[in-house]
Design a protein around this motif. Sequence first.
Motif, PDB file in Angstrom:
ATOM      1  N   PRO A   4      43.091  59.080  51.532  1.00  0.00           N
ATOM      2  CA  PRO A   4      44.189  59.131  50.563  1.00  0.00           C
ATOM      3  C   PRO A   4      44.065  57.993  49.563  1.00  0.00           C
ATOM      4  N   LEU A   5      44.551  58.238  48.358  1.00  0.00           N
ATOM      5  CA  LEU A   5      44.551  57.197  47.329  1.00  0.00           C
ATOM      6  C   LEU A   5      45.774  56.309  47.534  1.00  0.00           C
ATOM      7  N   THR A   6      45.570  55.186  48.190  1.00  0.00           N
ATOM      8  CA  THR A   6      46.649  54.235  48.434  1.00  0.00           C
ATOM      9  C   THR A   6      46.194  52.851  47.973  1.00  0.00           C
ATOM     10  N   VAL A   7      47.130  51.932  47.951  1.00  0.00           N
ATOM     11  CA  VAL A   7      46.779  50.568  47.558  1.00  0.00           C
ATOM     12  C   VAL A   7      45.679  50.020  48.462  1.00  0.00           C
ATOM     13  N   ASP A   8      45.797  50.257  49.758  1.00  0.00           N
ATOM     14  CA  ASP A   8      44.814  49.713  50.712  1.00  0.00           C
ATOM     15  C   ASP A   8      43.447  50.351  50.548  1.00  0.00           C
ATOM     16  N   THR A   9      43.394  51.669  50.384  1.00  0.00           N
ATOM     17  CA  THR A   9      42.084  52.309  50.249  1.00  0.00           C
ATOM     18  C   THR A   9      41.447  51.985  48.906  1.00  0.00           C
ATOM     19  N   THR A 310      42.927  46.511  41.766  1.00  0.00           N
ATOM     20  CA  THR A 310      43.550  47.494  42.661  1.00  0.00           C
ATOM     21  C   THR A 310      44.835  48.039  42.063  1.00  0.00           C
ATOM     22  N   SER A 311      45.688  47.162  41.541  1.00  0.00           N
ATOM     23  CA  SER A 311      46.957  47.641  40.986  1.00  0.00           C
ATOM     24  C   SER A 311      46.729  48.481  39.735  1.00  0.00           C
ATOM     25  N   THR A 314      45.416  51.872  40.910  1.00  0.00           N
ATOM     26  CA  THR A 314      46.501  52.581  41.588  1.00  0.00           C
ATOM     27  C   THR A 314      47.491  53.147  40.577  1.00  0.00           C
ATOM     28  N   ASP A 318      48.308  57.097  39.836  1.00  0.00           N
ATOM     29  CA  ASP A 318      49.674  57.609  39.932  1.00  0.00           C
ATOM     30  C   ASP A 318      50.129  58.242  38.616  1.00  0.00           C
ATOM     31  N   TRP A 324      39.410  60.144  43.372  1.00  0.00           N
ATOM     32  CA  TRP A 324      38.337  59.213  43.691  1.00  0.00           C
ATOM     33  C   TRP A 324      37.169  59.383  42.729  1.00  0.00           C
TER      34      TRP A 324
END
Length: 362
Positions: A4-9, A310-311, A314, A318, A324
């Motif tokens: 999943p496209l998340t902040v962590d990944t 990252t931000s 992200t 969004d 990806w």
Amino acid sequence: MHAPLTVDTIRDAPKVLLHDHLDGGLRPATVIELADAAGYRGLPSTDAAELGGWFLAAAHSGSLVRYLETFGHTVGVMQTADALVRVAAECAEDLAADGVVYAEVRFAPELHVEAGLELPAVVEAVLEGFKVGTARAAERGRHIRVGCLLTAMRHAARSREIAELAVRYRDLGVVGFDIAGAEAGFPPTRHLDAFEYMRQQNAHFTIHAGEAFGLPSIWEALQWCGADRLGHGVRIVDDITLGADGTPRLGLLAAYVRDKRIPLEMCPTSNVHTGAAKSLADHPIGLLTQLRFRVTVNTDNRLMSDVSMTSEMTALADTFGYSWADLQWFTVNAMKSAFIGFDERLALINDVIKPGYAALMA
């Protein structure tokens, strides 16, 4: 199944950064500590959280001029060799922790001589800091390569001197040259001798153009100065019109930029903060990506805009629904456009970037 496209990944994904200012990326706590050590009393707060909030509020004024004023505080505490080594080391560590595998970080040596440092000493301190920070990151299992861009201020008259400095240190970590500062009233052609020198020396350079000023700035940067890349380049969208049926039509300059694959060092959040774009959703990066310009994603000033790679990625995912594959495209674009050798770029693309994204898309 794709991760999943998340902040962590997204943080774990390999990223490439071409447009990041050293004096715009300090940790708030470091600003406070360096100010105390230097006897600098101009900070609006000595609380790290409050100071970080102040920088963001000042940057989010919608004015490039107001945005640039915030640098008085960071530059003010970066006037000794020890301070420059520390800031550069922390920069490399912070970028590596954010998943950046290659970065080009820029700074203006002429702004760091107020306490008596000579220009070569300024450059050497920053290069030493990058070396220290890269080694510390490697000890934590995070590998990053940092190249340095030397920037000349476009309102000053030291660009040729800074260009010569970039060539002098190009085998020691400096990978290119840049000019920065307020665009209006300070066209890039004022520094034509510096750019001609860089070309004569087979050296690379980028130019801040098309951020707060329009198409003439971009045209001069490319057709008069010969820039390899455009710092921001947001206003190239002014040369694109939409027909009645919504079909984009490119003017001659926009078509040239796309056809020549001239890299655009786009910094979406920063552009919103300085008023170059009304919002992220309105940012030209959406249309330019759709039209397959050579778009790259960058931070500009991590402290002032409270951003990271990252931000930024992200937020773009969004806002525009990027996948990806899109994030990998931005990353490969940036690596292709870096100011290091072809073999080195190819190795990072094939051995680090593509395998990293393949694992996330498996």
